[in-house]
Write a protein that holds these residues in place. Structure first.
Motif, PDB file in Angstrom:
ATOM      1  N   THR A 118      10.945  32.609  -6.985  1.00 13.62           N
ATOM      2  CA  THR A 118      11.415  32.218  -8.306  1.00 13.62           C
ATOM      3  C   THR A 118      12.937  32.204  -8.313  1.00 13.62           C
TER       4      THR A 118
ATOM      5  N   ARG B 222       9.915  28.325 -10.734  1.00 14.12           N
ATOM      6  CA  ARG B 222       8.971  28.981  -9.821  1.00 14.12           C
ATOM      7  C   ARG B 222       8.449  27.955  -8.826  1.00 14.12           C
TER       8      ARG B 222
ATOM      9  N   ARG C 222       7.141  25.103 -11.550  1.00  9.86           N
ATOM     10  CA  ARG C 222       7.049  25.467 -12.963  1.00  9.86           C
ATOM     11  C   ARG C 222       8.410  25.938 -13.464  1.00  9.86           C
TER      12      ARG C 222
ATOM     13  N   SER D  19      10.653  27.339 -16.765  1.00  9.95           N
ATOM     14  CA  SER D  19      10.550  28.011 -18.062  1.00  9.95           C
ATOM     15  C   SER D  19      11.933  28.508 -18.462  1.00  9.95           C
TER      16      SER D  19
ATOM     17  N   GLN E  87       8.900  25.020 -21.470  1.00  9.33           N
ATOM     18  CA  GLN E  87       7.926  24.997 -20.379  1.00  9.33           C
ATOM     19  C   GLN E  87       7.866  23.589 -19.793  1.00  9.33           C
TER      20      GLN E  87
ATOM     21  N   GLU F 162       6.225  21.418 -15.954  1.00 11.05           N
ATOM     22  CA  GLU F 162       5.511  21.532 -14.683  1.00 11.05           C
ATOM     23  C   GLU F 162       5.515  20.176 -13.986  1.00 11.05           C
TER      24      GLU F 162
ATOM     25  N   LEU G 137       9.077  17.075 -13.923  1.00 15.45           N
ATOM     26  CA  LEU G 137       9.413  18.216 -14.778  1.00 15.45           C
ATOM     27  C   LEU G 137       9.946  17.731 -16.119  1.00 15.45           C
TER      28      LEU G 137
END
Length: 455
Positions: free
Chosen positions: A217, A238, A248, A250, A284, A286, A293
């Protein structure tokens, strides 16, 4: 026999000067020879331009035209491309790209650039959308290529006068800089809106990565200054748990004292609300690549604006006149709620939920959706003089918003007024609205018609 005259010895300082001069000349000759040798091994600017055009079209299926290309060697080697444009109906254009390579990796046929600078970039959003789904081939190696990227292919990317053109043709200019770590991870990044007052700037600073047994991360400190306030917090990326899995992203940010009207004006929009907002934003996303993203990005901001002013409508007047008079403003002691954003193929959808407004004249609650500049919302307004729960509909566009009552609400209000002015009016309007919700045309609801006001 007389002695022949002898030459006096050279003073030590003169010998030092001659030695330094000789070494300097030797170094100049060596560097000049190395430069000529290096230049003889490198493709010319025109050759690189043609290769770049071919590779761009092979990877993305969209043509590229480079007007000029050349090497310049002073004060250091730089490759310059000028008048670059995609072959599209509304082309993406770049006035100038300058790449500054590192010399030592070039000898080993490695691509390692100290800096790439682009100036005067024109990005029509429709043309950028044409690349969706094609970025997966961006890292494909060129067939038969003898060059390979170094561990850190690019150390710094700088851009100025980057102009984004949205769906409506509104153009906004940006400038910034990104310093990279290996793996294309930004070490620091700055994004600015030049000329904005107060300052509008986003800064990212990467934190040191900790050793971990599982997926790695990466984290950044985030500082956004806009509208005289700030968003501050932390973002995390991540890496995939499996080789073919998604990344991912965040973030958790605190919103502090941002002037809403100034924030909206900074990005070329007309404000509908005045006041300073505070709260919290979470984010958020992904995807397998940065483009994915961005396209999956979702945010939620829980906010409170106190005091606040609704700039385009007088809600109390609208209720009292059943929509015949709406112009004015609505001062509020407090406005709170939640704003959720979701990226879609057709643009960003904004949903305002759990809206609560309060002042000495009224209280209200409701929800609103904004999508492709179309408005669809519903409010319930309580007045302190006894009118309770009057249902208002918000429609139209951001440029021409409309506020009023639906046909069912107006019919119910008229019937309720005949029975009992005031309370009967409100109850009738609510009942008429509810009946219209239950038995109305589903297709008409989906089209979100603008609310109708009484003539």
């Amino acid at each position: 026999m007389p002695h022949a005259p002898t030459t006096p010895p050279t003073p030590p300082r003169h010998r030092g000067r001659r030695w330094a001069l000789g070494v300097g000349l030797a170094l100049l000759l060596l560097l000049g020879g190395a430069g000529l040798w290096l230049a003889s091994r490198l493709p010319s600017g025109e050759e690189l331009a043609r290769q770049a055009e071919q590779e761009f079209e092979r990877r993305f299926g969209i043509g590229l035209q480079i007007g000029q290309a050349h090497w310049q060697w002073r004060p250091g080697p730089e490759l310059v491309f000028a008048d670059v444009r995609t072959r599209q109906s509304a082309p993406i254009t770049l006035a100038r790209i300058t790449a500054r390579p590192q010399l030592r990796p070039l000898l080993d046929r490695q691509i390692a650039l100290d800096e790439v600078t682009v100036h005067d970039v024109h990005l029509p959003s429709a043309s950028v959308r044409a690349f969706r789904g094609r970025e997966a081939r961006a890292d494909d190696p060129a067939p038969g290529a003898h060059w390979r990227p170094a561990a850190l292919p690019l150390a710094r990317f700088v851009f100025s006068q980057l102009r984004w053109v949205d769906r409506r043709g509104i153009e906004l200019a940006y400038a910034g800089r990104i310093d990279f770590d290996p793996g294309w991870l930004p070490r620091t990044a700055v994004l600015q809106r030049p000329g904005a007052s107060p300052e509008a700037q986003l800064r990212l600073t990467r934190e040191a990565s900790a050793e971990a047994a599982g997926p790695v991360t990466h984290a950044w400190q985030v500082q956004a200054d806009v509208g005289g306030g700030s968003w501050q917090g932390r973002a995390q990326l991540r890496e995939p748990a499996q080789q073919d899995g998604p990344m991912r992203l965040s973030a958790d940010l605190q919103l502090r004292d941002v002037d809403v009207a100034q924030l909206v004006s900074t990005f070329g929009r007309k404000p509908a609300l005045q006041g300073r907002a505070s709260g919290r934003t979470t984010l958020q996303a992904e995807g397998h690549r940065p483009g994915e993203l961005l396209r999956s990005l979702q945010t939620r901001t829980d906010f409170r604006v106190a005091p606040a002013t609704l700039l385009r409508f007088d809600l109390a007047r609208t209720v009292r006149t059943l929509g015949q008079e709406r112009a004015g403003q609505t001062p509020l002691d407090e406005l709170s709620g939640s704003l959720q954003t979701q990226a879609t193929e057709r643009g960003v959808r904004l949903r305002y939920r759990d809206l609560h407004a309060r002042s000495g004249v009224l209280t209200g609650q409701g929800q609103l959706q904004v999508f492709n500049r179309q408005l669809q919302g519903r409010l319930a307004i309580d007045l302190v003089d006894g009118v309770v729960g009057m249902p208002l509909q918000l429609g139209g566009t951001l440029d021409a918003p409309q506020l009023g009552f639906s046909g069912g609400a107006l019919a119910g209000a008229a019937a309720g007024t005949a029975v009992s002015p005031g309370l009967g009016t409100a109850l009738g309007a609510r009942l008429g609205q509810k009946l219209e919700d239950w038995f109305g045309d589903e297709e008409e609801k989906a089209d979100a018609p603008a609310p109708r006001a009484r003539p």
